[in-house]
Design an enzyme around this catalytic site. Structure first.
Site, PDB file in Angstrom:
ATOM      1  N   LYS A  92       0.831  -1.210   0.000  1.00  0.00           N
ATOM      2  CA  LYS A  92       0.000   0.000   0.000  1.00  0.00           C
ATOM      3  C   LYS A  92       0.867   1.262   0.000  1.00  0.00           C
ATOM      4  O   LYS A  92       0.615   2.197  -0.758  1.00  0.00           O
ATOM      5  CB  LYS A  92      -0.940  -0.014   1.216  1.00  0.00           C
ATOM      6  CG  LYS A  92      -1.934  -1.165   1.213  1.00  0.00           C
ATOM      7  CD  LYS A  92      -2.902  -1.077   2.365  1.00  0.00           C
ATOM      8  CE  LYS A  92      -2.247  -1.273   3.710  1.00  0.00           C
ATOM      9  NZ  LYS A  92      -1.638  -2.627   3.863  1.00  0.00           N
ATOM     10  N   THR A  93       1.880   1.285   0.852  1.00  0.00           N
ATOM     11  CA  THR A  93       2.767   2.444   0.893  1.00  0.00           C
ATOM     12  C   THR A  93       3.527   2.591  -0.418  1.00  0.00           C
ATOM     13  O   THR A  93       3.704   3.703  -0.929  1.00  0.00           O
ATOM     14  CB  THR A  93       3.758   2.320   2.070  1.00  0.00           C
ATOM     15  OG1 THR A  93       3.029   2.249   3.294  1.00  0.00           O
ATOM     16  CG2 THR A  93       4.705   3.502   2.119  1.00  0.00           C
ATOM     17  N   ASP A 137      -1.413   7.107   6.080  1.00  0.00           N
ATOM     18  CA  ASP A 137      -1.335   5.704   6.430  1.00  0.00           C
ATOM     19  C   ASP A 137      -2.222   5.435   7.643  1.00  0.00           C
ATOM     20  O   ASP A 137      -2.392   6.305   8.504  1.00  0.00           O
ATOM     21  CB  ASP A 137       0.113   5.328   6.740  1.00  0.00           C
ATOM     22  CG  ASP A 137       0.351   3.827   6.688  1.00  0.00           C
ATOM     23  OD1 ASP A 137      -0.546   3.106   6.211  1.00  0.00           O
ATOM     24  OD2 ASP A 137       1.420   3.387   7.128  1.00  0.00           O
ATOM     25  N   THR A 186      -5.535  -1.061   6.938  1.00  0.00           N
ATOM     26  CA  THR A 186      -5.634  -2.511   7.087  1.00  0.00           C
ATOM     27  C   THR A 186      -7.013  -2.918   7.583  1.00  0.00           C
ATOM     28  O   THR A 186      -7.311  -4.113   7.654  1.00  0.00           O
ATOM     29  CB  THR A 186      -4.576  -3.013   8.081  1.00  0.00           C
ATOM     30  OG1 THR A 186      -4.730  -2.316   9.326  1.00  0.00           O
ATOM     31  CG2 THR A 186      -3.171  -2.757   7.541  1.00  0.00           C
ATOM     32  N   ARG A 245       6.756  -8.014   1.881  1.00  0.00           N
ATOM     33  CA  ARG A 245       7.586  -7.508   2.978  1.00  0.00           C
ATOM     34  C   ARG A 245       8.262  -8.667   3.710  1.00  0.00           C
ATOM     35  O   ARG A 245       9.449  -8.600   4.033  1.00  0.00           O
ATOM     36  CB  ARG A 245       6.747  -6.689   3.955  1.00  0.00           C
ATOM     37  CG  ARG A 245       7.551  -6.128   5.136  1.00  0.00           C
ATOM     38  CD  ARG A 245       6.647  -5.377   6.083  1.00  0.00           C
ATOM     39  NE  ARG A 245       6.042  -4.215   5.431  1.00  0.00           N
ATOM     40  CZ  ARG A 245       5.006  -3.553   5.927  1.00  0.00           C
ATOM     41  NH1 ARG A 245       4.435  -3.950   7.057  1.00  0.00           N
ATOM     42  NH2 ARG A 245       4.526  -2.494   5.299  1.00  0.00           N
TER      43      ARG A 245
END
Length: 380
Positions: A92-93, A137, A186, A245
């Site tokens: 997402k980032t 975020d 999230t 990640r």
């Protein structure tokens, strides 16, 4: 005897180097270099792709977002506000950074927990320049007052600044230049409907396929200068829980093992040995995952058992079990969420090397949990 008198000559010289003219000390010389402290985060940021064509996986979201940005670029106007949702670590980032990169515009980065007052948001919004991207975020964790101000800013590009208190208070409208909000969350279900409705594009990121993770790992290995073969890459990808990640983190740990104990090559043997050392098994389960399954099967007979009770049994917070371990365990068929709590599926018993009891054979027929139902319904 004074403290200085007890120092060695070298220590006294180092101390004198920190002493200022007025006799006080400059503490900055003793602060550890923040780049070294945050080396993992710096490396992770360096591995992020910069353009959409470099982004592996999530083809639907990537194509939809590419269309939105290209249309806005041709119109010469900022694109609609973008909301990205999905589990942690899926990009997402990275996509938020790509929005600014594709538009060739600056980006301002903050988070929901950092904006707890409407004044904080007003100060942030008033400093934006035309076309700038504002990345929020964990947007679902903003305060209610800030959310209400954001509604107006996103829709009308203005905020009302209240001057004074009580009956004499006056709201002064402040015009804002057009900008684009990129929100990441999230927990999309926690966003109020008025805020969700103001996003022109919503993209949900799902877990990655092993083939996509292998593409990501090959690129990361190249950027890190790591020599890796396909067997090692495939082994890491298969244990990465569908999350880039985690895949990149495991690649760095296998690299460390290969450099210290192996030949420097990230191959299947190095991957097996390194991941065993770091408690990541063949199914991608880590220490917490196996603790949850052990508690369900050995202590509670397969369940159902309440979330808070399960969290106490594994020595973790309820939120940690629910947001870190449970999504993967449910997705892979190890755990079933029911109205009466969490239950172990037959796959969980087999993974632990236990015989599947007759009661567990019927767990698959239990009704699944309704995520939209009110929280707090699980017994402890």
């Amino acid at each position: 005897m004074s403290g200085d008198a007890e120092l060695t000559a070298a220590e006294r010289a180092a101390l004198d180097a920190l002493r200022t003219e007025d006799g006080s000390f400059d503490a900055t010389g003793r602060v550890v270099d923040p780049v070294e402290v945050d080396d993992e985060r710096v490396v992770e940021a360096a591995l992020r792709p910069r353009r959409l064509e470099e982004f592996a996986g999530q083809p639907k979201v990537r194509d939809q977002l590419s269309l939105v940005l290209e249309a806005a670029r041709r119109r010469g106007s900022p694109p609609d506000h973008v909301l990205l949702s999905g589990p942690p670590g899926l990009g997402k980032t990275t996509l938020a950074m790509m929005v600014a990169s594709e538009l060739d515009r600056p980006i301002r980065v903050t988070s929901g927990p950092a904006i707890q007052h409407a004044g904080d948001l007003a100060a942030l919004l008033s400093s934006l320049v035309e076309g700038e991207v504002l990345f929020l975020d964990e947007i679902h964790r903003m305060s209610r007052s800030a959310e209400e101000m954001l509604y107006l800013a996103m829709e009308d590009f203005r905020v009302d600044v209240v001057v004074g208190k009580g009956p004499g208070a006056t709201a002064i409208p402040l015009e804002l230049p057009p900008f684009t909000v990129v929100g990441a969350t999230t927990r999309a279900g926690l966003l109020p409907a008025p805020l969700r409705d103001r996003f022109g594009f919503t993209g949900h990121l799902d877990f990655y396929e092993v083939a996509d993770l292998m593409t990501i790992l090959r690129r990361s290995a190249r950027l890190l200068g790591v020599e890796a073969d396909d067997t090692g890459i495939a082994e890491i990808a298969s244990r990465s829980r569908g999350t880039p990640r985690i895949a990149n983190r495991l690649l760095r740990r296998v690299r460390d093992w290969a450099q210290v104990h192996g030949s420097g090559l990230v191959d299947e043997e190095a991957a097996h040995a390194a991941l065993a050392l770091f408690d990541v098994d063949a199914a991608g389960l880590d220490r917490l995952d196996r603790a949850v399954l052990e508690a369900l099967c050995r202590r509670f007979g397969g369940g159902p058992v309440g979330l808070s009770t399960l969290a106490v049994a594994v020595g973790e917070e309820s939120d940690t079990v629910e947001t870190v371990a449970e999504p993967f365990l449910v997705r892979e068929g190890f755990v079933i969420r029911t109205p009466r709590g969490r239950a172990a599926a037959p796959k969980a018993w087999r993974h632990l090397g236990l015989s599947v009891p007759r009661s567990a054979m019927t767990q698959d027929a239990l009704p699944l949990d309704d995520d939209d139902a009110p929280t707090g319904r699980f017994t402890s």
